[in-house]
Write a protein that holds these residues in place. Structure first.
Motif, short mmCIF file in Angstrom:
data_model
loop_
_atom_site.label_atom_id
_atom_site.label_comp_id
_atom_site.label_asym_id
_atom_site.label_seq_id
_atom_site.Cartn_x
_atom_site.Cartn_y
_atom_site.Cartn_z
N SER A 42 37.71 50.18 71.73
CA SER A 42 36.22 49.92 72.35
C SER A 42 36.13 48.95 72.83
N ASP A 44 32.90 47.43 72.29
CA ASP A 44 31.39 46.92 71.32
C ASP A 44 31.70 47.36 69.88
N TYR A 46 31.41 49.74 69.12
CA TYR A 46 30.64 51.44 69.20
C TYR A 46 30.69 52.49 70.44
N HIS A 47 31.17 52.08 71.08
CA HIS A 47 31.83 53.22 72.16
C HIS A 47 33.40 53.44 72.71
N LEU A 249 30.31 47.75 60.36
CA LEU A 249 30.22 49.00 61.12
C LEU A 249 30.85 49.53 59.26
N TYR A 251 32.49 53.37 59.85
CA TYR A 251 32.67 54.28 59.94
C TYR A 251 32.97 55.19 58.59
N LYS A 264 25.53 50.75 59.42
CA LYS A 264 25.71 49.01 59.05
C LYS A 264 25.45 48.64 58.72
N VAL A 274 23.56 54.14 62.04
CA VAL A 274 23.57 53.82 62.95
C VAL A 274 24.72 55.30 63.75
N SER A 275 24.38 55.97 63.79
CA SER A 275 24.99 57.33 63.96
C SER A 275 24.89 57.53 65.48
N ALA A 277 23.84 55.66 67.26
CA ALA A 277 24.81 54.55 68.92
C ALA A 277 25.69 54.46 68.78
N ILE A 278 26.80 55.72 67.89
CA ILE A 278 28.12 55.89 68.33
C ILE A 278 28.56 56.58 69.33
#
Length: 304
Positions: A42, A44, A46-47, A249, A251, A264, A274-275, A277-278
């Protein structure tokens, strides 16, 4: 002329900022865990994009599986990895290292609980580099029946956390108790915020809970204080932590609902879900996050 110079400086700064951003790497495995090491990257945090195939097939342990791969980059830019080799039985974990995550050293079995003949399991070893003592700390969960107060768990499910230290992954300290919160605990992760300021992210593995909490300490080896209230739902485990800007973050595998989630936090007291956003590859399971260079990523993507 001044305007042109200003624009050049601005462009250079923009380029420097863009090239200095880390590339994150997330280790993983797939059920039934015989396929070995899976990786995702990733830009960022997040992705995540999955990298195709297995990068290391498990060859050691009675079950020859690879679960919970934990990886850390050493000072010499060598990646060190440990993993769970057996669901039940066994007295150690797997170890291998690599400079590029493609070509790996010979896999080794590290029998850290060899002096405990009644040990039930060695689960989810996690590596932490202690930069102040210049050593690696490896923690894991094991059950030794009748060793601790029974509590609400049966004797073969009453886990505590243990640890060894090493500087070279050739010689290891004696195994010692790492964390006993008074209940069955697994899946711990050490996080350093600053000197004398450490967080332990942990799973309360007791039947009514089975969720994730935190505890605070002044050293990576503790002692860590009383654990917090949970910040995840029932049936969640396998946390890993990464820092992005001024936030962290966390996970985790929300296995009850068969999905992956993230929280977060800036202080490990207040948590935001923030699920939404991932994005993670399908089938992603318990692993850890580190960083890699563009060169390493290029090699992983072009691997034959």
């Amino acid at each position: 002329m001044k305007k042109i110079i200003f624009l050049i400086i601005l462009a250079f700064c923009a380029l420097s900022c863009s090239t200095s951003k880390p590339i994150y790497l997330f280790t993983s495995f797939r059920e039934p865990a015989t396929d070995g090491l899976h990786l995702a990257y990733s830009k960022d945090g997040y992705h995540w994009e999955g990298l195709e195939g297995s990068f290391l097939k498990p060859e050691i342990g009675a079950s020859k599986i690879m679960r919970d791969p934990s990886i850390v980059k050493g000072k010499d830019d060598v990646y060190h990895m440990v993993w769970t080799t057996d669901w039940k039985g066994g007295n150690g974990f797997g170890y291998a290292n690599s400079k590029d995550l493609i070509h790996w050293s010979t896999q080794e079995y590290i029998p850290v609980m060899k002096n405990e003949p009644e040990v039930v399991n060695v689960w989810a070893p996690e590596i932490f580099f202690d930069d102040e003592q210049d050593q690696y700390i490896i923690i894991w969960a094991s059950t030794i029946p009748f060793r601790f107060e029974k509590g609400i768990e049966e004797e073969k499910n009453n886990h505590r956390m243990y640890y060894v230290t090493t500087k070279d992954f050739k010689t290891f300290s004696d195994t010692k108790l790492f964390y006993d919160p008074g209940f069955s605990v697994i899946d711990c992760v050490i996080v350093k915020r600053a000197k004398d300021d450490y967080i332990l992210v942990l799973k309360d593995n007791t039947r009514p809970m089975r969720n994730i909490k935190v505890a605070f300490g002044k050293s990576p080896l503790g002692p860590f204080g009383k654990s917090s209230e949970p910040f995840t739902a029932y049936l969640s485990e396998g946390p890993t932590v990464e820092k992005i800007d001024n936030n962290w973050l966390i996970y985790y595998d929300n296995y009850g609902a068969k999905n992956y989630k993230a929280a977060k936090t800036s202080d490990f007291i207040h948590f935001e879900d923030v699920s939404s956003a991932i994005k993670l590859p399908e089938g992603h399971k318990h692993g850890t996050i580190t960083t890699i260079s563009k060169k390493v990523l290029k090699g992983l993507m072009e691997r034959k």
